[in-house]
Design a protein around this motif. Structure first.
Motif, short mmCIF file in Angstrom:
data_model
loop_
_atom_site.label_atom_id
_atom_site.label_comp_id
_atom_site.label_asym_id
_atom_site.label_seq_id
_atom_site.Cartn_x
_atom_site.Cartn_y
_atom_site.Cartn_z
N PHE A 185 0.82 -1.20 0.00
CA PHE A 185 0.00 0.00 0.00
C PHE A 185 0.87 1.26 0.00
O PHE A 185 0.42 2.33 -0.42
CB PHE A 185 -0.92 0.04 1.22
N TYR A 186 2.09 1.15 0.51
CA TYR A 186 2.95 2.32 0.68
C TYR A 186 3.83 2.60 -0.53
O TYR A 186 4.67 3.50 -0.49
CB TYR A 186 3.85 2.13 1.91
N LYS A 187 3.66 1.85 -1.59
CA LYS A 187 4.49 2.04 -2.78
C LYS A 187 3.91 3.14 -3.66
O LYS A 187 2.68 3.28 -3.79
CB LYS A 187 4.62 0.73 -3.55
N PRO A 188 4.76 3.92 -4.33
CA PRO A 188 4.28 5.09 -5.08
C PRO A 188 3.37 4.74 -6.24
O PRO A 188 2.52 5.55 -6.62
CB PRO A 188 5.57 5.76 -5.55
N GLY A 189 3.52 3.56 -6.82
CA GLY A 189 2.62 3.19 -7.91
C GLY A 189 1.22 2.93 -7.45
O GLY A 189 0.28 2.96 -8.25
N LEU A 190 1.05 2.69 -6.15
CA LEU A 190 -0.27 2.36 -5.61
C LEU A 190 -0.75 3.50 -4.71
O LEU A 190 -0.87 4.62 -5.13
CB LEU A 190 -0.21 1.00 -4.90
N TRP A 191 -1.03 3.21 -3.45
CA TRP A 191 -1.81 4.13 -2.62
C TRP A 191 -0.98 5.17 -1.90
O TRP A 191 -1.52 6.01 -1.19
CB TRP A 191 -2.67 3.33 -1.65
N SER A 192 0.32 5.16 -2.10
CA SER A 192 1.13 6.26 -1.60
C SER A 192 1.03 7.49 -2.50
O SER A 192 1.05 8.62 -2.02
CB SER A 192 2.60 5.82 -1.48
N ARG A 193 0.85 7.24 -3.86
CA ARG A 193 0.91 8.41 -4.73
C ARG A 193 0.10 8.30 -6.02
O ARG A 193 -0.94 8.91 -6.17
CB ARG A 193 2.36 8.72 -5.09
N TRP A 194 0.55 7.50 -6.98
CA TRP A 194 0.11 7.68 -8.36
C TRP A 194 -1.29 7.18 -8.65
O TRP A 194 -1.93 7.64 -9.60
CB TRP A 194 1.11 7.03 -9.33
N ILE A 195 -1.82 6.25 -7.89
CA ILE A 195 -3.14 5.70 -8.22
C ILE A 195 -4.23 6.76 -8.11
O ILE A 195 -5.26 6.70 -8.79
CB ILE A 195 -3.45 4.47 -7.35
N TYR A 196 -4.02 7.78 -7.29
CA TYR A 196 -5.02 8.85 -7.16
C TYR A 196 -5.13 9.67 -8.45
O TYR A 196 -6.19 10.21 -8.75
CB TYR A 196 -4.66 9.78 -6.00
#
Length: 508
Positions: free
Chosen positions: A55-66
């Protein structure tokens, strides 16, 4: 659970184990192989915790998915000076290998799936003192695999379904969206039979039966399987979850770090600012979200994500029973009249951003005057308010429009809005009129919570030129939208070129 997730040394271990043996010329005596690792109950616990760390990776819910779920919808847009980043929120995909807009999210999605598959392949052979704990570890892996595949289905649709630990030389076959939905349903159904109604305090944040039923309902609804969706949602109203969830009194409590995992929370990502390292695989890797830093106004954050102005107008169309503005507007957006309307300024300063509008949910202006890359606010992936509105939608689709009103009214009542039938008597029992109003109700309650893009897909608003033209009135980026193509992302071109079993998505 936030403390449990600090133990991330396993991540490096698992990544090393993904390489085939012939590529490892000299064994590293300080690093365990997969065969050496999966031996004990503690290994199994670390293995499942490593899935949550994705969940903490930038490709997912830390950053880019938003950027995909919020900015590409008609809620938001980007004026980032990074032109390619902005283009990926307005359907202008030239480089399918754009790292931040596509490749990194694809990579991290399959990395998360791989960790799930590691647990599901190796934990069954580990002896446990308590067999129930073993089954719950496996059920968590199934839930999390389904969750990541759910968002992959929303974004790319036609992708490989990988159910075993993979190797770099694997060439998985592409499967149609229908089969992906079937696999998600299977994983969630099997997880539902095992996961508890609630966890003890040390494990808050792990999926419960409520979380599983919520994602089952979302999965069925995206396929317009209304009766199946109702059965999943019945859990909250006539099933084992009856009375367990309720709306919190203060709407803002759903977006700060002060009242996390509250009665309205069905499933939320457990973010923390304890570690302020990078986003790699070390034990001090960050467990934070970068969303506030990227969406905050210029001078506070990067302002890469902004909100469309139509939503402010929508909030102001209907007043509360006391003749006041809808209080949700106050905690949803930073906008030019915020100080005049509610007496609030922005991160301790008066408005000086022209006519721009910014997302306020998950911003940290409630206790600080700046942002950084280490926001600790948990992301509420599913709220009970969403469950209520989903149930209303399902009942309406099943011809039970009269019964659906009560669930919308419960959400409206918190914000001191009149009952729906009183405010809009012309709707009556007209199914389509009710759905049109429900679309607005979901927007007012759930704006910028990463549900709008799936909503637009489910409602069929993206399937015809007429529907897209109506959206383009609110969001001119949709003038770039191509029916039959833009509803899904292109698969990263490197994946297509390296795997003969993959075809690029239609229209790309």
């Amino acid at each position: 659970m936030k403390n449990l997730l600090k133990i991330q040394i396993l991540l490096t271990v698992m990544l090393v184990s993904s390489c085939s043996e012939d590529l490892l010329d000299v064994p590293n005596p300080n690093t365990l192989t997969a065969d050496e690792f999966w031996q004990s109950e503690e290994d199994a616990r670390l293995g499942v915790n490593a899935i949550y760390a994705m969940f903490y990776k930038p490709g997912l819910w830390s950053r880019w998915i938003y950027f995909r779920l919020d900015l590409t919808s008609d809620e938001g847009f980007s004026t980032s000076p990074w032109l390619e980043l902005g283009d990926w929120t307005r359907f202008q995909y030239i480089n399918y290998n754009f790292w931040e807009g596509n490749v990194q999210t694809w990579r991290d999605t399959y990395k998360a799936v791989w960790r799930c598959n590691q647990v599901l392949a190796n934990v069954p052979d580990i002896e446990f003192t308590n067999p129930e704990e073993k089954e719950r570890i496996l059920a968590q892996a199934k839930f999390l695999r389904a969750l990541h595949y759910y968002y992959a289905a929303i974004m790319w649709e036609n992708i490989p379904i990988v159910l075993e630990p993979s190797s770099p030389e694997d060439l998985p076959e592409q499967r149609p969206l229908e089969e992906l939905w079937e696999q998600i349903e299977l994983d969630l159904t099997e997880a539902l039979a095992v996961l508890p109604v609630e966890w003890d305090a040390a494990n808050v944040g792990r999926p419960t039966k409520g979380a599983v039923n919520a994602f089952l309902a979302r999965t069925y609804m995206q396929q317009r399987k209304w009766q199946d969706a109702k059965q999943a949602l019945d859990y909250f109203f006539v099933g084992e979850g009856t009375g367990k969830y309720r709306l919190v009194q203060n709407f803002q409590d759903n977006f700060t770090h002060y009242n996390e995992n509250n009665s309205e929370s069905v499933f939320e990502i457990q973010f923390s600012d304890v570690n302020k390292g990078g986003d790699g695989e070390g034990p001090n890797a960050t467990m934070s979200t970068n969303r506030p830093q990227f969406f905050a106004p210029n001078g506070i954050g990067w302002a890469d994500g902004q909100a469309r102005p139509w939503i402010v107008d929508e909030f102001k169309k209907e007043l509360t029973t006391d003749g006041e503005l809808d209080p949700r507007l106050r905690y949803t957006l930073f906008y030019p009249d915020l100080e005049a309307d509610f007496g609030d300024n922005v991160y301790g300063r008066s408005w000086n951003w022209g006519n721009n509008i910014y997302f306020r949910k998950y911003a940290r202006d409630y206790f600080r005057e700046n942002e950084d890359y280490f926001a600790q606010n948990n992301f509420r992936m599913v709220r009970y308010a969403d469950i209520l509105l989903m149930y209303a939608e399902v009942l309406n689709e099943l011809g039970q429009t009269a019964e659906a009103y009560a669930y919308v009214d419960e959400v409206r009542a918190r914000s001191n809005m009149r009952p729906l039938a009183e405010a809009y008597p012309q709707i009556g029992n007209d199914r389509m009129a009710f759905l049109e109003r429900l679309k607005t109700e979901r927007t007012l309650e759930l704006f910028s919570e990463s549900v709008r893009w799936p909503d637009l897909k489910r409602w069929g608003d993206l399937e015809s030129q007429g529907g897209v033209d109506q959206i383009a009135v609110r969001d001119p980026d949709f003038n770039n939208y191509i029916v039959g193509r833009s509803i899904r992302l292109p698969i990263p071109q490197t994946e297509v070129e390296n795997n003969p079993n993959l075809n690029q998505n239609p229209g790309y």
